[in-house]
Write a protein that holds these residues in place. Structure first.
Motif, PDB file in Angstrom:
ATOM      1  N   ARG A 107     -82.941 -52.861  19.256  1.00  0.00           N
ATOM      2  CA  ARG A 107     -83.574 -51.585  19.320  1.00  0.00           C
ATOM      3  C   ARG A 107     -85.098 -51.814  19.994  1.00  0.00           C
ATOM      4  O   ARG A 107     -85.739 -52.428  19.079  1.00  0.00           O
ATOM      5  CB  ARG A 107     -83.589 -50.707  18.008  1.00  0.00           C
ATOM      6  CG  ARG A 107     -84.323 -49.625  18.024  1.00  0.00           C
ATOM      7  CD  ARG A 107     -84.314 -48.963  16.740  1.00  0.00           C
ATOM      8  NE  ARG A 107     -82.878 -48.612  16.109  1.00  0.00           N
ATOM      9  CZ  ARG A 107     -82.337 -49.068  15.255  1.00  0.00           C
ATOM     10  NH1 ARG A 107     -82.858 -49.617  14.226  1.00  0.00           N
ATOM     11  NH2 ARG A 107     -81.053 -48.433  15.050  1.00  0.00           N
ATOM     12  N   PRO A 108     -85.316 -51.264  20.929  1.00  0.00           N
ATOM     13  CA  PRO A 108     -86.544 -51.560  21.384  1.00  0.00           C
ATOM     14  C   PRO A 108     -87.701 -50.650  20.656  1.00  0.00           C
ATOM     15  O   PRO A 108     -87.484 -49.741  19.916  1.00  0.00           O
ATOM     16  CB  PRO A 108     -86.537 -50.970  22.761  1.00  0.00           C
ATOM     17  CG  PRO A 108     -84.883 -50.862  23.254  1.00  0.00           C
ATOM     18  CD  PRO A 108     -84.360 -50.589  22.026  1.00  0.00           C
ATOM     19  N   ARG A 109     -88.916 -51.430  20.660  1.00  0.00           N
ATOM     20  CA  ARG A 109     -90.031 -50.598  19.884  1.00  0.00           C
ATOM     21  C   ARG A 109     -90.281 -49.260  20.514  1.00  0.00           C
ATOM     22  O   ARG A 109     -90.596 -48.509  19.777  1.00  0.00           O
ATOM     23  CB  ARG A 109     -90.900 -51.657  19.822  1.00  0.00           C
ATOM     24  CG  ARG A 109     -90.912 -52.692  18.814  1.00  0.00           C
ATOM     25  CD  ARG A 109     -92.396 -53.426  18.565  1.00  0.00           C
ATOM     26  NE  ARG A 109     -92.801 -54.124  19.884  1.00  0.00           N
ATOM     27  CZ  ARG A 109     -94.072 -53.848  20.593  1.00  0.00           C
ATOM     28  NH1 ARG A 109     -94.843 -52.808  19.817  1.00  0.00           N
ATOM     29  NH2 ARG A 109     -94.529 -54.450  21.520  1.00  0.00           N
ATOM     30  N   LYS A 110     -90.376 -49.293  21.875  1.00  0.00           N
ATOM     31  CA  LYS A 110     -90.886 -48.159  22.461  1.00  0.00           C
ATOM     32  C   LYS A 110     -89.660 -47.004  22.765  1.00  0.00           C
ATOM     33  O   LYS A 110     -88.615 -47.409  22.816  1.00  0.00           O
ATOM     34  CB  LYS A 110     -91.191 -48.492  23.997  1.00  0.00           C
ATOM     35  CG  LYS A 110     -92.041 -49.958  23.895  1.00  0.00           C
ATOM     36  CD  LYS A 110     -93.358 -49.918  23.238  1.00  0.00           C
ATOM     37  CE  LYS A 110     -93.960 -50.865  23.008  1.00  0.00           C
ATOM     38  NZ  LYS A 110     -94.320 -51.762  24.663  1.00  0.00           N
ATOM     39  N   PRO A 111     -90.119 -45.814  22.555  1.00  0.00           N
ATOM     40  CA  PRO A 111     -89.054 -44.749  22.882  1.00  0.00           C
ATOM     41  C   PRO A 111     -88.428 -44.969  24.155  1.00  0.00           C
ATOM     42  O   PRO A 111     -88.912 -45.316  25.304  1.00  0.00           O
ATOM     43  CB  PRO A 111     -90.033 -43.395  22.817  1.00  0.00           C
ATOM     44  CG  PRO A 111     -91.115 -43.965  22.077  1.00  0.00           C
ATOM     45  CD  PRO A 111     -91.439 -45.254  22.405  1.00  0.00           C
TER      46      PRO A 111
END
Length: 266
Positions: free
Chosen positions: A101-105
């Motif tokens: 899951r990437p930290r960024k949207p």
């Protein structure tokens, strides 16, 4: 910036744009595409000048799923990509946002077909915009396969259970209008404008405090399967530190001074 022959990486201001780039194969998932996609997620995580990611497809198609010829053993891939997969057997799952899951949207900009593995990747994104002629669906059961990219777990948590089971068990296609109605996507826009709309949404996110944005995303995902009391406690863990940041003070100061805030991730 990275990228491979099947995955294009570009910058649009503070947004990283990842483009599935096998239009001749309707952007079917190949090993070079998956390696490039995973490297794109890693780049977004590592670079704090990147505040959002837009995922889209070239040639008027998002993704038609796995390359079945490759799955059957007929496809070939360059040695370095095979080496990457041998070194990290979960790489393809991470690329598809099953195990990462990437930290960024992450904002999906969908045109044309977004089916099978395409719909599975879609469930790992945060915001979803689609052109009015887009088509969605999990076709795996029609081919005697299982949608093992996470759909039997995530889809019933993202849309009503009856709609999730109908999509999973019938393998039928869904129009953009129906996908929006059941909650699979958030917005339908005129054909050919999904990327533009996604970049507009990304720009709005980029103008917000990046520490606040990342903490909000973390809280939403961390608390998704928690009971309410447990979730509210976890929300405090995610949210309270934000109020002590320099960015939070800058936001309040900018409001008082009637100007745009200058956030610095501090």
């Amino acid at each position: 910036m990275g990228g491979t022959e099947h995955l294009t990486v570009e910058r649009a201001g503070a947004t990283l744009v990842l483009t599935l780039n096998r239009p001749e194969a309707r952007n079917a998932l190949s090993l070079p595409l998956l390696v490039g996609l995973y490297d794109g997620w890693l780049e977004a995580d590592a670079d704090d000048t990147i505040r959002s990611v837009v995922l889209t497809g070239a040639g008027g198609t998002f993704c038609s799923g796995m390359d079945l010829k490759a799955l059957a053993g007929d496809g070939t891939a360059a040695g370095p990509y095979r080496e990457r997969l041998r070194a990290d057997p979960d790489l393809h799952w991470k690329a598809m946002l099953r195990h990462h899951r990437p930290r960024k949207p992450v904002i999906a900009a969908v045109e044309g077909h977004c089916v099978a593995g395409g719909t599975e990747i879609l469930q790992g994104t945060d915001i979803r915009v689609a052109g009015e002629s887009a088509v969605f669906g999990l076709y795996e059961v029609r081919r005697g396969l299982f949608p093992i990219g996470g759909s039997t777990v995530r889809l019933p948590r993202q849309i009503p259970r009856t709609h999730a089971l109908e999509m999973l068990l019938t393998g039928r296609p869904y129009s953009a209008e129906e996908a929006a109605r059941i909650g699979l996507i958030g917005r339908v826009v005129p054909e050919g404008t999904a990327l533009e709309a996604a970049l507009e949404t990304a720009a709005r996110i980029n103008a917000c405090g990046p520490l606040a944005v990342e903490a909000v995303k973390e809280s939403v995902h961390r608390t998704a399967s928690m009971a309410e009391a447990e979730g509210l406690a976890a929300e405090l863990e995610c949210g309270q530190p934000v109020f002590a940041t320099a960015d939070a003070k800058e936001g309040a100061r900018a409001f008082a001074e009637k100007r745009a805030p200058r956030f610095r991730r501090e």
